[in-house]
Motif scaffolding. Structure first.
Motif, mmCIF file in Angstrom:
data_model
loop_
_atom_site.group_PDB
_atom_site.id
_atom_site.type_symbol
_atom_site.label_atom_id
_atom_site.label_comp_id
_atom_site.label_asym_id
_atom_site.label_seq_id
_atom_site.Cartn_x
_atom_site.Cartn_y
_atom_site.Cartn_z
ATOM 1 N N LYS A 47 0.865 -1.189 0.000
ATOM 2 C CA LYS A 47 0.000 0.000 0.000
ATOM 3 C C LYS A 47 0.896 1.232 0.000
ATOM 4 O O LYS A 47 1.711 1.414 0.905
ATOM 5 C CB LYS A 47 -0.917 0.008 1.219
ATOM 6 C CG LYS A 47 -1.865 1.211 1.264
ATOM 7 C CD LYS A 47 -2.849 1.091 2.403
ATOM 8 C CE LYS A 47 -3.740 2.319 2.511
ATOM 9 N NZ LYS A 47 -4.484 2.626 1.280
ATOM 10 N N GLU A 49 1.282 4.842 0.651
ATOM 11 C CA GLU A 49 0.629 5.917 1.404
ATOM 12 C C GLU A 49 1.109 7.261 0.857
ATOM 13 O O GLU A 49 2.261 7.650 1.046
ATOM 14 C CB GLU A 49 0.946 5.797 2.894
ATOM 15 C CG GLU A 49 0.383 4.550 3.554
ATOM 16 C CD GLU A 49 -1.135 4.623 3.759
ATOM 17 O OE1 GLU A 49 -1.733 5.660 3.400
ATOM 18 O OE2 GLU A 49 -1.713 3.641 4.265
ATOM 19 N N GLU A 51 -1.045 10.262 0.995
ATOM 20 C CA GLU A 51 -1.899 11.369 1.421
ATOM 21 C C GLU A 51 -1.216 12.279 2.427
ATOM 22 O O GLU A 51 -1.643 13.415 2.625
ATOM 23 C CB GLU A 51 -3.199 10.821 2.006
ATOM 24 C CG GLU A 51 -4.056 10.091 0.974
ATOM 25 C CD GLU A 51 -5.393 9.648 1.556
ATOM 26 O OE1 GLU A 51 -5.658 9.979 2.730
ATOM 27 O OE2 GLU A 51 -6.153 8.990 0.833
ATOM 28 N N CYS A 63 1.903 2.008 9.711
ATOM 29 C CA CYS A 63 1.677 0.745 9.008
ATOM 30 C C CYS A 63 1.189 -0.330 9.970
ATOM 31 O O CYS A 63 0.269 -1.105 9.653
ATOM 32 C CB CYS A 63 2.951 0.287 8.313
ATOM 33 S SG CYS A 63 3.443 1.271 6.880
ATOM 34 N N TRP A 162 6.384 10.284 1.998
ATOM 35 C CA TRP A 162 5.411 9.228 1.769
ATOM 36 C C TRP A 162 6.061 7.897 2.151
ATOM 37 O O TRP A 162 7.296 7.835 2.353
ATOM 38 C CB TRP A 162 5.000 9.208 0.309
ATOM 39 C CG TRP A 162 4.163 10.368 -0.135
ATOM 40 C CD1 TRP A 162 3.604 11.329 0.652
ATOM 41 C CD2 TRP A 162 3.777 10.672 -1.483
ATOM 42 N NE1 TRP A 162 2.899 12.217 -0.112
ATOM 43 C CE2 TRP A 162 2.983 11.839 -1.435
ATOM 44 C CE3 TRP A 162 4.015 10.090 -2.722
ATOM 45 C CZ2 TRP A 162 2.423 12.426 -2.567
ATOM 46 C CZ3 TRP A 162 3.465 10.655 -3.863
ATOM 47 C CH2 TRP A 162 2.676 11.812 -3.788
ATOM 48 N N CYS A 165 3.630 0.550 2.872
ATOM 49 C CA CYS A 165 3.355 -0.505 3.846
ATOM 50 C C CYS A 165 3.289 -1.855 3.140
ATOM 51 O O CYS A 165 2.829 -1.955 1.995
ATOM 52 C CB CYS A 165 2.024 -0.254 4.551
ATOM 53 S SG CYS A 165 1.951 1.267 5.539
#
Length: 322
Positions: A47, A49, A51, A63, A162, A165
């Motif tokens: 994943k 990340e 945002e 995570c 950023w 995970c």
């Protein structure tokens, strides 16, 4: 094999069993069941990340607490390439934390839990005069660095980036493709990365003559086609372990006659960008236009791909024909 796999999941729901059966029936597919929000990149569920930005420690904690996951572990050259391909394909233009640190044991890079972290080529950014990591005690955490063509770099752990995970407890622990066995190689060759390779260290010749030297071996060869990142990794490890870092080698790639269109001698395309091509003072190789039209790996360039003038005298790096 199938009976063994199914027995591992005797208590798993029907939906999961259907997915498992599908993967078993598809040869050559690595098994990974990704939870919502994660996607399969290579053989792992990741994943990205994007945002918000966190420090290294905060990213680890996020995570774990939000996903029951860890920061992504880079455990093979092929997995690293899959991550880089995903980043570039999706137009991501920032850096990402991954699970690597030497905090508390300077120069000994591991994951936060103490697993080995890969070093050297093709993971860490390599320039003609140095290779990362080079930040000493001031920079103790690893990230995929947008500013260095998405190679790995060491940086202050309190920086904010950023992060990626990695889902824990993937079912692929029960089923993975077996690694290709190394071939049995004839005289003059050694098995590396699934090919029979020969380093002609007794010769230093221009590129146009290098292929002829490969063909003169008792079992004829040709200039090596290094189109698998695990093969480049294996070559780099072999040369470093053999104390051959002062040697430079021709490969079977060129763009002479079709500037910017790099091909192998068999007509297939040379892979471009990270993690094959090294970095230079003007950005990522190739960077010399029509002045340098032949492909080599250079000791002081940490055995990443470099464009070189074909008249230079380098050692042929050969592969067995057939």
């Amino acid at each position: 094999m199938r009976t063994h796999i199914v027995s591992q999941f005797s208590e798993v729901d029907n939906s999961t069993m259907e997915k498992l059966a599908l993967f078993i029936l598809l040869p050559g597919v690595a098994l990974a069941f990704c939870e919502e929000g994660f996607e399969q990149i290579g053989e792992k569920c990741l994943k990205f990340e994007t945002e918000f930005r966190l420090t290294f420690a905060e990213a680890h904690e996020f995570c774990l607490e939000q996903h029951g996951a860890s920061l992504a572990l880079i455990d093979s050259a092929r997995h690293f390439k899959a991550i880089i391909d995903h980043i570039i394909t999706n137009g991501m233009k920032e850096s990402f934390w991954i699970d690597g640190t030497d905090r508390g044991h300077e120069g000994q890079w591991t994951t936060k839990e103490g697993q080995d972290f890969p070093m050297g080529t093709p993971f860490w950014a390599g320039f003609p005069d140095y290779q990362e990591p080079n930040g000493g005690t001031k920079e103790n955490c690893a990230h995929i660095n947008n500013g260095q063509s998405f190679y790995i770099n060491d940086v202050d752990c309190n920086s904010a980036f950023w992060f990626i995970c990695e889902q824990a407890n993937n079912y692929d622990q029960y089923y993975k493709n077996e690694s290709a066995s190394e071939p049995l190689c004839l005289l003059d060759y050694i098995a590396l990365g699934g090919k029979c390779i020969s380093f002609l260290n007794e010769y230093a010749v221009p590129w146009s003559e290098a292929n002829l030297r490969c063909g003169d071996l008792e079992y004829p060869g040709e200039l090596a086609i290094v189109d698998d990142i695990e093969l480049l990794r294996a070559i780099s490890v072999h040369l470093n372990e053999g104390w051959l870092t002062d040697h430079d080698y021709w490969l079977g790639g060129y763009d002479e006659g079709h500037e910017g269109l790099w091909t192998w001698t068999n007509g297939s395309g040379v892979p471009m960008g990270t993690p094959f091509w090294g970095l230079g003072s003007e950005g990522q190789e190739p960077d010399q236009g029509s002045k340098e039209n032949h492909l080599a790996i250079i000791g002081h360039g940490h055995f990443y791909f470099r464009d070189i003038d074909g008249s230079a005298n380098l050692h042929p790096l050969c592969q067995l024909i057939g």
